[in-house]
Scaffold this motif. Structure first.
Motif, PDB file in Angstrom:
ATOM      1  N   GLY A  55     -12.190  -4.890 -12.704  1.00  0.00           N
ATOM      2  CA  GLY A  55     -12.625  -4.601 -14.070  1.00  0.00           C
ATOM      3  C   GLY A  55     -14.069  -4.175 -14.211  1.00  0.00           C
ATOM      4  O   GLY A  55     -14.458  -3.629 -15.247  1.00  0.00           O
ATOM      5  N   GLU A  56     -14.884  -4.412 -13.188  1.00  0.00           N
ATOM      6  CA  GLU A  56     -16.286  -3.994 -13.251  1.00  0.00           C
ATOM      7  C   GLU A  56     -16.440  -2.487 -13.086  1.00  0.00           C
ATOM      8  O   GLU A  56     -17.495  -1.925 -13.389  1.00  0.00           O
ATOM      9  CB  GLU A  56     -17.097  -4.716 -12.164  1.00  0.00           C
ATOM     10  CG  GLU A  56     -17.167  -6.223 -12.335  1.00  0.00           C
ATOM     11  CD  GLU A  56     -17.857  -6.629 -13.624  1.00  0.00           C
ATOM     12  OE1 GLU A  56     -18.891  -6.021 -13.951  1.00  0.00           O
ATOM     13  OE2 GLU A  56     -17.352  -7.538 -14.302  1.00  0.00           O
ATOM     14  N   GLY A  57     -15.406  -1.827 -12.563  1.00  0.00           N
ATOM     15  CA  GLY A  57     -15.467  -0.381 -12.399  1.00  0.00           C
ATOM     16  C   GLY A  57     -16.389   0.041 -11.271  1.00  0.00           C
ATOM     17  O   GLY A  57     -16.589  -0.686 -10.294  1.00  0.00           O
ATOM     18  N   VAL A  58     -16.964   1.228 -11.410  1.00  0.00           N
ATOM     19  CA  VAL A  58     -17.864   1.787 -10.401  1.00  0.00           C
ATOM     20  C   VAL A  58     -19.281   1.807 -10.957  1.00  0.00           C
ATOM     21  O   VAL A  58     -19.513   2.286 -12.071  1.00  0.00           O
ATOM     22  CB  VAL A  58     -17.432   3.208  -9.996  1.00  0.00           C
ATOM     23  CG1 VAL A  58     -18.386   3.783  -8.955  1.00  0.00           C
ATOM     24  CG2 VAL A  58     -16.012   3.185  -9.452  1.00  0.00           C
ATOM     25  N   LYS A  59     -20.209   1.292 -10.171  1.00  0.00           N
ATOM     26  CA  LYS A  59     -21.611   1.218 -10.592  1.00  0.00           C
ATOM     27  C   LYS A  59     -22.450   2.153  -9.737  1.00  0.00           C
ATOM     28  O   LYS A  59     -22.259   2.242  -8.525  1.00  0.00           O
ATOM     29  CB  LYS A  59     -22.111  -0.223 -10.447  1.00  0.00           C
ATOM     30  CG  LYS A  59     -23.552  -0.435 -10.884  1.00  0.00           C
ATOM     31  CD  LYS A  59     -23.962  -1.898 -10.763  1.00  0.00           C
ATOM     32  CE  LYS A  59     -24.086  -2.328  -9.322  1.00  0.00           C
ATOM     33  NZ  LYS A  59     -24.712  -3.665  -9.163  1.00  0.00           N
ATOM     34  N   LYS A  76     -13.540   6.557 -15.288  1.00  0.00           N
ATOM     35  CA  LYS A  76     -12.407   7.031 -14.497  1.00  0.00           C
ATOM     36  C   LYS A  76     -11.989   8.396 -15.029  1.00  0.00           C
ATOM     37  O   LYS A  76     -11.660   8.541 -16.206  1.00  0.00           O
ATOM     38  CB  LYS A  76     -11.257   6.039 -14.592  1.00  0.00           C
ATOM     39  CG  LYS A  76     -10.136   6.282 -13.601  1.00  0.00           C
ATOM     40  CD  LYS A  76      -9.124   5.154 -13.694  1.00  0.00           C
ATOM     41  CE  LYS A  76      -8.008   5.329 -12.689  1.00  0.00           C
ATOM     42  NZ  LYS A  76      -8.475   5.209 -11.307  1.00  0.00           N
ATOM     43  N   SER A  77     -12.008   9.426 -14.174  1.00  0.00           N
ATOM     44  CA  SER A  77     -11.709  10.782 -14.629  1.00  0.00           C
ATOM     45  C   SER A  77     -10.420  11.341 -14.048  1.00  0.00           C
ATOM     46  O   SER A  77      -9.940  12.376 -14.489  1.00  0.00           O
ATOM     47  CB  SER A  77     -12.875  11.721 -14.285  1.00  0.00           C
ATOM     48  OG  SER A  77     -13.186  11.673 -12.910  1.00  0.00           O
ATOM     49  N   TRP A  82     -14.213   8.893 -10.195  1.00  0.00           N
ATOM     50  CA  TRP A  82     -15.029   8.269 -11.241  1.00  0.00           C
ATOM     51  C   TRP A  82     -16.291   9.106 -11.385  1.00  0.00           C
ATOM     52  O   TRP A  82     -16.807   9.646 -10.405  1.00  0.00           O
ATOM     53  CB  TRP A  82     -15.404   6.839 -10.855  1.00  0.00           C
ATOM     54  CG  TRP A  82     -14.233   5.942 -10.615  1.00  0.00           C
ATOM     55  CD1 TRP A  82     -13.353   5.993  -9.569  1.00  0.00           C
ATOM     56  CD2 TRP A  82     -13.798   4.861 -11.433  1.00  0.00           C
ATOM     57  NE1 TRP A  82     -12.411   5.016  -9.686  1.00  0.00           N
ATOM     58  CE2 TRP A  82     -12.655   4.294 -10.823  1.00  0.00           C
ATOM     59  CE3 TRP A  82     -14.271   4.292 -12.614  1.00  0.00           C
ATOM     60  CZ2 TRP A  82     -11.988   3.206 -11.357  1.00  0.00           C
ATOM     61  CZ3 TRP A  82     -13.602   3.205 -13.143  1.00  0.00           C
ATOM     62  CH2 TRP A  82     -12.476   2.676 -12.525  1.00  0.00           C
ATOM     63  N   GLU A  83     -16.823   9.193 -12.609  1.00  0.00           N
ATOM     64  CA  GLU A  83     -18.001  10.031 -12.797  1.00  0.00           C
ATOM     65  C   GLU A  83     -18.854   9.554 -13.962  1.00  0.00           C
ATOM     66  O   GLU A  83     -18.418   8.775 -14.814  1.00  0.00           O
ATOM     67  CB  GLU A  83     -17.597  11.491 -13.021  1.00  0.00           C
ATOM     68  CG  GLU A  83     -16.791  11.735 -14.275  1.00  0.00           C
ATOM     69  CD  GLU A  83     -16.347  13.186 -14.387  1.00  0.00           C
ATOM     70  OE1 GLU A  83     -16.669  13.803 -15.420  1.00  0.00           O
ATOM     71  OE2 GLU A  83     -15.681  13.689 -13.454  1.00  0.00           O
ATOM     72  N   CYS A  84     -20.084  10.032 -13.986  1.00  0.00           N
ATOM     73  CA  CYS A  84     -20.997   9.793 -15.099  1.00  0.00           C
ATOM     74  C   CYS A  84     -22.061  10.887 -15.065  1.00  0.00           C
ATOM     75  O   CYS A  84     -22.088  11.710 -14.143  1.00  0.00           O
ATOM     76  CB  CYS A  84     -21.646   8.409 -15.007  1.00  0.00           C
ATOM     77  SG  CYS A  84     -22.762   8.225 -13.603  1.00  0.00           S
ATOM     78  N   TYR A  85     -22.913  10.905 -16.079  1.00  0.00           N
ATOM     79  CA  TYR A  85     -24.005  11.876 -16.125  1.00  0.00           C
ATOM     80  C   TYR A  85     -25.339  11.140 -16.177  1.00  0.00           C
ATOM     81  O   TYR A  85     -25.500  10.168 -16.913  1.00  0.00           O
ATOM     82  CB  TYR A  85     -23.857  12.795 -17.340  1.00  0.00           C
ATOM     83  CG  TYR A  85     -22.785  13.842 -17.155  1.00  0.00           C
ATOM     84  CD1 TYR A  85     -23.100  15.101 -16.637  1.00  0.00           C
ATOM     85  CD2 TYR A  85     -21.462  13.570 -17.478  1.00  0.00           C
ATOM     86  CE1 TYR A  85     -22.115  16.055 -16.453  1.00  0.00           C
ATOM     87  CE2 TYR A  85     -20.471  14.518 -17.294  1.00  0.00           C
ATOM     88  CZ  TYR A  85     -20.805  15.761 -16.783  1.00  0.00           C
ATOM     89  OH  TYR A  85     -19.825  16.705 -16.593  1.00  0.00           O
ATOM     90  N   ALA A 102     -18.282  -0.300  -5.632  1.00  0.00           N
ATOM     91  CA  ALA A 102     -17.042  -0.664  -6.316  1.00  0.00           C
ATOM     92  C   ALA A 102     -16.339  -1.773  -5.547  1.00  0.00           C
ATOM     93  O   ALA A 102     -16.403  -1.823  -4.315  1.00  0.00           O
ATOM     94  CB  ALA A 102     -16.127   0.551  -6.453  1.00  0.00           C
ATOM     95  N   GLN A 103     -15.647  -2.638  -6.289  1.00  0.00           N
ATOM     96  CA  GLN A 103     -14.950  -3.783  -5.692  1.00  0.00           C
ATOM     97  C   GLN A 103     -13.444  -3.621  -5.879  1.00  0.00           C
ATOM     98  O   GLN A 103     -12.984  -3.268  -6.963  1.00  0.00           O
ATOM     99  CB  GLN A 103     -15.402  -5.074  -6.376  1.00  0.00           C
ATOM    100  CG  GLN A 103     -14.807  -6.341  -5.796  1.00  0.00           C
ATOM    101  CD  GLN A 103     -15.616  -6.884  -4.632  1.00  0.00           C
ATOM    102  OE1 GLN A 103     -16.831  -6.952  -4.694  1.00  0.00           O
ATOM    103  NE2 GLN A 103     -14.937  -7.261  -3.563  1.00  0.00           N
ATOM    104  N   ASP A 104     -12.676  -3.878  -4.817  1.00  0.00           N
ATOM    105  CA  ASP A 104     -11.219  -3.841  -4.904  1.00  0.00           C
ATOM    106  C   ASP A 104     -10.692  -5.201  -5.357  1.00  0.00           C
ATOM    107  O   ASP A 104     -11.217  -6.243  -4.966  1.00  0.00           O
ATOM    108  CB  ASP A 104     -10.619  -3.483  -3.539  1.00  0.00           C
ATOM    109  CG  ASP A 104      -9.144  -3.135  -3.628  1.00  0.00           C
ATOM    110  OD1 ASP A 104      -8.338  -4.059  -3.823  1.00  0.00           O
ATOM    111  OD2 ASP A 104      -8.804  -1.950  -3.505  1.00  0.00           O
TER     112      ASP A 104
END
Length: 423
Positions: A55-59, A76-77, A82-85, A102-104
């Motif tokens: 649930g923490e997603g990607v940092k 999540k794209s 996964w992406e951000c700007y 990221a954590q599994d």
């Protein structure tokens, strides 16, 4: 009862629990390690997981010159990306490291980590501020607006504009239309409005001025705010008054995102309505209504966005023929908005027999077409669960992947198919 995580739709057609757990394997899609970057940097990674990212997603942790540090959360794209700007307007030029982490869900020993290095080399762009003269009625709320654009006439979003009126300074941030707005109580008089953008590491400073006329003898417009899904038809609406009386049979021109979208006449109640299809992507956009040169006002068109995807689990890993199995469909919405009319359509394969469905929303099973449809009118941020129970009829692979759609703009896309094996 133990549950077996099959996959998030699109990760793999293999059953994930058949392998030993491993940390997420992260690969940068953009920027490339060692490359140069400028302005608004798109950070995108592809990730291979054992089951699913928790649930923490990607940092993304970014560090660079002058002790610069920034942490961003990825969206999540697609099934595996996964992406951000990264807005670099406040970041000094130089070398930066970007760490993705990221954590599994099934690998608590530690996260997957990947680090790249880039060189930030911003060159400042010219800017300009556009500001309208405004007439307003004394004692009413007055919207004073300014639009920020670059030298190529492209709008610039998320920048601070300073307004100075009658010796007082106010500030506002440009929206998805490049418009910054302040709201004041109209006091009779004529005022000079000075608007200024101070500039940053990406853009040069600029300024402009206009006039604000507040009187007892002026037309006034009120514009309604709107929430909409992308590609939906909405009604742009404004009310025209003169000395607080409704004014009929007057032409009002409407603008959305600085573009003229049409005109409409006021009815006997002073209301002008224009139908408009929202083709814009997610964001908050300015709706401007204009009667004559200086009678203008604005509202906000918010185009909603959701991040909707599907996770599937089963109560049996390799069911036998004749078993009763339950498949758990979890619609995940990471937001930022509620998703409208989210629909899951599942063509049930020949080796499964539908028994029942339990969950919120509208559930329909068509026995002739062997199709199950689940509709959630409003998929809130978080998880919505559906339990489908089947009887296994014969051995072989059974497709579990449904089609999932939503009316709300959804950046996430899925494509790969997921199966379970009946033995």
């Amino acid at each position: 009862m133990s549950l077996f995580v099959l996959a998030i739709i699109g990760f793999s057609s293999n059953i994930a629990f058949a392998h030993d757990p491993f940390p997420p394997e992260i690969k940068f899609v953009s920027p490339i390690d060692g490359s140069d970057a400028t302005n608004n940097v798109k950070i995108k990674v592809s990730i291979r997981t054992h089951t699913a990212i928790n649930g923490e997603g990607v940092k993304f942790d970014i560090s660079g010159p002058n002790n610069y540090k920034k942490t961003l959360k990825g969206e999540k794209s697609s099934d595996t990306t996964w992406e951000c700007y990264w807005d670099t307007s406040s970041a000094p030029n130089g070398k930066y490291s970007i760490k993705a982490e990221a954590q599994d869900d099934d690998y608590p020993q530690g996260p997957g980590v990947k680090v790249i290095n880039i060189n930030l080399n911003n060159v400042k762009k010219e800017t300009k501020i556009l500001i309208n003269d405004v007439k307003a009625l004394q004692g009413t709320n007055v919207n004073v607006i300014a639009t920020l654009k670059d030298g190529f006439n492209k709008i610039i979003t998320n920048k601070k504009i300073e307004f100075t009126i009658n010796g007082k300074t106010y500030s506002a941030t440009t929206d998805s239309s490049g418009v910054a707005k302040i709201t004041l109580k109209g006091v009779k008089g004529t005022y000079t409005v000075n608007a200024k953008f101070l500039g940053d590491n990406s853009y040069m400073s600029s300024s402009n001025s206009g006039k604000l006329y507040v009187t007892n003898n002026v037309y006034s417009l009120k514009v309604s705010n709107i929430d909409s899904d992308k590609n939906k038809i909405v009604q742009l609406k404004t009310t025209l008054t003169y000395k607080n009386k409704k004014v009929a049979n007057k032409k009002i021109k409407f603008y959305v995102n600085n573009v003229v979208v049409g005109t409409a006449k006021t009815n006997k109640y002073g209301i002008a309505v224009l139908k408009y299809r929202t083709k814009l992507n997610h964001g908050k956009y300015t709706v401007l209504a204009k009667y004559s040169d200086n009678v203008v006002n604005i509202g906000v068109l918010k185009v909603k966005k959701a991040n909707v995807y599907l996770q599937i689990t089963s109560n049996k890993a390799r069911p036998k023929v004749g078993n009763t199995i339950t498949i758990f469909y979890r619609v995940k919405n990471d937001g930022p908005d509620t998703a409208s009319n989210t629909k899951l359509t599942y063509k049930i394969p020949s080796n499964l027999k539908y028994v029942k469905a339990v969950g919120s929303g509208s559930k329909k099973y068509n026995s002739k077409s062997k199709t199950f449809t689940w509709t959630i009118s409003k998929a809130k941020i978080g998880t919505t669960l559906l339990k489908l129970t089947f009887k296994t009829k014969k051995s072989g692979r059974a497709l579990l992947t449904p089609k999932i759609t939503t009316d709300t703009y959804n950046k996430y896309s899925s494509g790969k198919k997921l199966y379970i094996t009946i033995v």
